[in-house]
Design an enzyme around this catalytic site. Structure first.
Site, mmCIF file in Angstrom:
data_model
loop_
_atom_site.group_PDB
_atom_site.id
_atom_site.type_symbol
_atom_site.label_atom_id
_atom_site.label_comp_id
_atom_site.label_asym_id
_atom_site.label_seq_id
_atom_site.Cartn_x
_atom_site.Cartn_y
_atom_site.Cartn_z
ATOM 1 N N GLY A 71 -23.479 14.555 101.470
ATOM 2 C CA GLY A 71 -22.558 13.689 100.743
ATOM 3 C C GLY A 71 -23.349 12.749 99.852
ATOM 4 N N GLN A 97 -24.769 5.424 94.617
ATOM 5 C CA GLN A 97 -26.124 5.882 94.957
ATOM 6 C C GLN A 97 -26.860 6.489 93.768
ATOM 7 O OE1 GLN A 97 -24.646 8.147 98.623
ATOM 8 N NE2 GLN A 97 -26.657 7.438 99.282
ATOM 9 N N CYS A 125 -28.783 8.444 105.544
ATOM 10 C CA CYS A 125 -28.263 8.180 104.203
ATOM 11 C C CYS A 125 -29.411 8.346 103.212
ATOM 12 C CB CYS A 125 -27.704 6.757 104.151
ATOM 13 S SG CYS A 125 -27.018 6.312 102.548
ATOM 14 N N LEU A 126 -29.124 8.986 102.080
ATOM 15 C CA LEU A 126 -30.178 9.214 101.085
ATOM 16 C C LEU A 126 -30.716 7.906 100.521
ATOM 17 C CD1 LEU A 126 -28.711 12.296 99.180
ATOM 18 C CD2 LEU A 126 -30.452 12.267 100.968
ATOM 19 N N HIS A 149 -18.319 7.685 105.912
ATOM 20 C CA HIS A 149 -19.634 7.207 105.477
ATOM 21 C C HIS A 149 -19.668 7.067 103.946
ATOM 22 C CE1 HIS A 149 -24.228 7.318 105.584
ATOM 23 N NE2 HIS A 149 -23.938 7.469 104.305
ATOM 24 N N GLU A 150 -19.209 8.124 103.254
ATOM 25 C CA GLU A 150 -19.268 8.098 101.786
ATOM 26 C C GLU A 150 -18.335 7.042 101.200
ATOM 27 O OE1 GLU A 150 -21.692 9.422 100.409
ATOM 28 O OE2 GLU A 150 -22.252 10.618 102.147
ATOM 29 N N HIS A 180 -19.582 3.512 101.017
ATOM 30 C CA HIS A 180 -20.419 3.189 99.851
ATOM 31 C C HIS A 180 -19.582 2.581 98.718
ATOM 32 C CE1 HIS A 180 -24.403 4.750 100.832
ATOM 33 N NE2 HIS A 180 -23.889 5.873 101.298
#
Ligand code: NI
Length: 188
Positions: free
Chosen positions: A45, A50, A98-99, A140-141, A144
Site C-alpha cells: 500500500g 508518502q 511502512c515505507l 493503515h493507508e 496517512h
C-alpha cells in the site's frame, strides 16, 4: 516513473489532505507512478502524502501477501476520496511496517471489519465490506490521509524502544533500499 518516498520526520506526512477533484492534472499518470513506486519498494500500500502530495488517494495491491491472508488474493485497488466506517469494535494485534519508516516493524491493534466507500481512478463509486488483513491495510493507508502513522498507535514504552531508529530516519542516517526523501534539516 518511480517517485521518491517521503520518510518519517517530513512535514508532508503530517499535513491535512484535500479531496481529489475529477480534473486533477495527470491523475492516471500519478496513479501509475504510485503503483510503480510501491512495487519497486515491495510495499502492499502507498498513500499520496508518502510521495509528497497532500491529496486523499491511496493505492493498494495486497496480492503479494495472499498466501498468508487469502482475503488479499487479487486485491488491487486505487482508493480515491474514501469514507471509512468501523463495523467491529474488537481489535486484533499484528505487525505492521511502512515505507516511510524503513527498518521498523511494530504490532498495532486494529479492527478486522470495515465498510469502505471510495472512487476508483475513473471516478466510479464503490462500496464494500472488507475484512481481515485487507481491512488492516486499508486502515493503515487511510491513516496517512489524516496525517497519522502506525507508530502513533503503539504504546509509549514501544515508542521509547524505537526512539533511536526514529531519530536516525529523521536525521537521514537510515539506509533505504528505495529512492527516498528525508526530512528537511532543522535550522540551528
Ligand atoms: Ni504507511
Amino acid at each position: 516513473m518511480k517517485l521518491p518516498v517521503y520518510l518519517y520526520g517530513h512535514p508532508v506526512l503530517r499535513a491535512a489532505c484535500e479531496p481529489v477533484k475529477e480534473d486533477y492534472p495527470e491523475l492516471k499518470k500519478l496513479v501509475a507512478d504510485m503503483y510503480e513506486t510501491m512495487y519497486a519498494s515491495d510495499g502492499v500500500g502507498l498513500a499520496a502524502p508518502q510521495i509528497g502530495r497532500n491529496i486523499t488517494m491511496v493505492v493498494i495491491d495486497a496480492d503479494p501477501v495472499a498466501e498468508t491472508f487469502p482475503e488479499c488474493k487479487g486485491r488491487k485497488m486505487t482508493v480515491i476520496n474514501p469514507e471509512l466506517e468501523i463495523l467491529d469494535g474488537e481489535k486484533v494485534s499484528r505487525a505492521e511496517g511502512c515505507l516511510s519508516l524503513p527498518g521498523i516493524s511494530e504490532d498495532v491493534k486494529r479492527v478486522e471489519h470495515i465498510r469502505l466507500k471510495w472512487f476508483d481512478e475513473d471516478f466510479q463509486p464503490h462500496e464494500e465490506e472488507i475484512s481481515g488483513f485487507l481491512a488492516r491495510i486499508v486502515q493503515h493507508e487511510l491513516d496517512h490521509l489524516d496525517g497519522h502513522l502506525y507508530i502513533d498507535h503503539i504504546s509509549p514504552l514501544r515508542k521509547q524502544f524505537i526512539r533511536g531508529k526514529l531519530h536516525n530516519i529523521m536525521e537521514g542516517k537510515t539506509r533505504c533500499e528505495y529512492p527516498a526523501r528525508y526530512a528537511p534539516k532543522k535550522r540551528r
